[in-house]
Design an enzyme around this catalytic site. Structure first.
Site, PDB file in Angstrom:
ATOM      1  N   ILE A  93       0.845  -1.125   0.196  1.00  0.00           N
ATOM      2  CA  ILE A  93      -0.168  -0.061   0.137  1.00  0.00           C
ATOM      3  C   ILE A  93       0.798   1.193  -0.018  1.00  0.00           C
ATOM      4  O   ILE A  93       1.879   1.234   0.995  1.00  0.00           O
ATOM      5  CB  ILE A  93      -1.168  -0.019   1.124  1.00  0.00           C
ATOM      6  CG1 ILE A  93      -1.970  -1.063   1.014  1.00  0.00           C
ATOM      7  CG2 ILE A  93      -1.678   1.313   1.343  1.00  0.00           C
ATOM      8  CD1 ILE A  93      -2.928  -1.551   2.273  1.00  0.00           C
ATOM      9  N   HIS A 110      -8.156  -4.750  -8.841  1.00  0.00           N
ATOM     10  CA  HIS A 110      -8.392  -5.608  -7.526  1.00  0.00           C
ATOM     11  C   HIS A 110      -9.503  -6.614  -8.115  1.00  0.00           C
ATOM     12  O   HIS A 110     -10.533  -6.252  -8.673  1.00  0.00           O
ATOM     13  CB  HIS A 110      -9.158  -4.645  -6.643  1.00  0.00           C
ATOM     14  CG  HIS A 110      -9.466  -5.345  -5.307  1.00  0.00           C
ATOM     15  ND1 HIS A 110      -8.546  -5.571  -4.463  1.00  0.00           N
ATOM     16  CD2 HIS A 110     -10.563  -5.719  -5.033  1.00  0.00           C
ATOM     17  CE1 HIS A 110      -9.082  -6.200  -3.521  1.00  0.00           C
ATOM     18  NE2 HIS A 110     -10.271  -6.596  -3.775  1.00  0.00           N
TER      19      HIS A 110
HETATM   20  C1  GAR Z   1      -3.938 -10.266  -9.644  1.00  0.00           C
HETATM   21  O1  GAR Z   1      -5.137 -11.036  -9.424  1.00  0.00           O
HETATM   22  C2  GAR Z   1      -4.423  -8.948  -9.084  1.00  0.00           C
HETATM   23  O2  GAR Z   1      -5.912  -8.408  -9.303  1.00  0.00           O
HETATM   24  C3  GAR Z   1      -4.199  -9.087  -7.548  1.00  0.00           C
HETATM   25  O3  GAR Z   1      -3.268  -9.957  -7.430  1.00  0.00           O
HETATM   26  C4  GAR Z   1      -2.851 -10.825  -8.671  1.00  0.00           C
HETATM   27  C5  GAR Z   1      -1.618 -10.336  -9.172  1.00  0.00           C
HETATM   28  O4  GAR Z   1      -1.464 -11.217 -10.337  1.00  0.00           O
HETATM   29  N1  GAR Z   1      -4.120  -7.698  -6.964  1.00  0.00           N
HETATM   30  C6  GAR Z   1      -4.418  -7.567  -5.492  1.00  0.00           C
HETATM   31  O5  GAR Z   1      -4.831  -8.616  -4.897  1.00  0.00           O
HETATM   32  C7  GAR Z   1      -4.028  -6.097  -5.299  1.00  0.00           C
HETATM   33  N2  GAR Z   1      -4.833  -5.853  -3.991  1.00  0.00           N
HETATM   34  P1  GAR Z   1      -0.296 -10.999 -11.613  1.00  0.00           P
HETATM   35  O6  GAR Z   1       0.924 -10.649 -10.617  1.00  0.00           O
HETATM   36  O7  GAR Z   1      -0.295 -12.192 -12.350  1.00  0.00           O
HETATM   37  O8  GAR Z   1      -0.679  -9.762 -12.154  1.00  0.00           O
END
Ligand code: GAR
Length: 212
Positions: A93, A110
Site C-alpha cells: 500500500i 483489484h
Molecule cells: C491479480 O489477481 C491482481 O488482481 C491481484 O493480485 C493478482 C496479481 O497477479 N491484486 C491484488 O490483490 C491487489 N490488491 P499478477 O502478478 O499475475 O498480475
C-alpha cells in the site's frame, strides 16, 4: 505519447496482458516505459526483460516502513517522468506522498467487485477465499484510481464472472483474471492515455463517444 510505469510484485500476468495489448496496438497514445518491482524475485521482471522494457527493483524489505518505501517509489516515478502509474499485482500500500503527487494518475486492478472483499488485507488469493467463504454467486474485478485509502479510489471499470459450485480460490482467480483483469486493465490504460476518463465529484466517467 504518455509514459506508463507498471508496478509489480509477483507473477506479472497483468503486466503480460498490458505488454500483449501494447504489441497489438491497443494501448493508444501510451507506452510502457518502465517496470518497478517491490520483489527482486518477481517473475514479472523476466516478462519485462523479454519485452525489452527496462525494470527497476525497489525491494520493500529494504525499507523500514511504508513512508520511506513510498518516498523511494515517488523518486523513481519522477525520474521516469511517469504520466500513468499502473499497479498490476503490486502488493504494497502506497503512502499518501505518492497518491497525492499522482492523484488520478495511478490505477490499480483489484480482483473483486469493490466495495466487496477489498481494503487492507484483501489481496491475491485471499480475496477469492473470502468471496467463496461468503458464498457470493458472482465476483469479478475492478479497475480504479488509487487514493490514500486502500481500494477506495474512483472506479473506472468493473467486470463480472459467475461463481461455480465447485470453485476453489485458484479456479475463481483464474476465471476472473482471464475474463476480466487481462481485458479491462489494458482497456483502462488506453482510455486514460487517450484522455477519455474524466472526474466529476470524485467519480470517474468514460467518454464513450469514440469507438472502442
Ligand atoms: C491479480 O489477481 C491482481 O488482481 C491481484 O493480485 C493478482 C496479481 O497477479 N491484486 C491484488 O490483490 C491487489 N490488491 P499478477 O502478478 O499475475 O498480475
Amino acid at each position: 505519447m504518455k509514459n506508463i510505469v507498471v508496478l509489480v510484485s509477483g507473477g506479472g500476468t497483468n503486466l503480460q496482458a498490458l505488454i500483449d495489448a501494447q504489441n497489438r496496438g491497443e494501448i493508444k497514445n501510451g507506452k510502457i516505459t518502465c517496470v518497478i518491482s517491490s520483489n527482486p524475485e518477481a517473475y514479472a521482471i523476466e516478462r519485462a526483460a523479454k519485452a525489452d522494457i527496462p525494470s527497476v527493483v525497489i525491494a520493500r524489505k529494504e525499507y523500514p516502513d511504508s513512508v520511506s518505501y513510498s518516498r523511494a517509489i515517488l523518486e523513481e516515478l519522477n525520474r521516469q517522468k511517469a504520466d500513468l502509474v499502473i499497479l498490476a499485482g503490486f502488493m504494497t500500500i502506497l503512502d499518501k506522498c505518492v497518491t497525492e503527487a499522482y492523484a488520478y494518475r495511478i490505477i490499480n486492478v483489484h480482483p473483486a467487485l469493490i466495495p466487496s472483499f477489498c481494503g487492507e488485507g484483501f489481496y491475491g488469493l485471499r480475496v477469492h477465499e473470502k468471496a467463496l467463504e461468503y458464498g457470493v454467486k458472482v465476483s469479478g474485478a475492478t479497475i480504479h484510481f488509487v487514493n490514500e485509502e486502500a481500494d477506495a479510489g474512483a472506479i473506472i471499470l468493473q467486470g463480472t464472472v459467475d461463481v461455480e459450485n465447485d470453485d476453489t480460490p485458484e479456479t475463481l482467480q483464474r476465471r476472473i483474471m482471464e475474463n476480466v483483469e487481462w481485458k479491462l486493465l489494458p482497456k483502462a490504460a488506453s482510455l486514460f492515455c487517450e484522455g477519455r476518463i474524466s472526474i466529476v465529484d470524485g467519480k470517474a466517467y468514460i467518454d464513450r463517444s469514440k469507438s472502442e
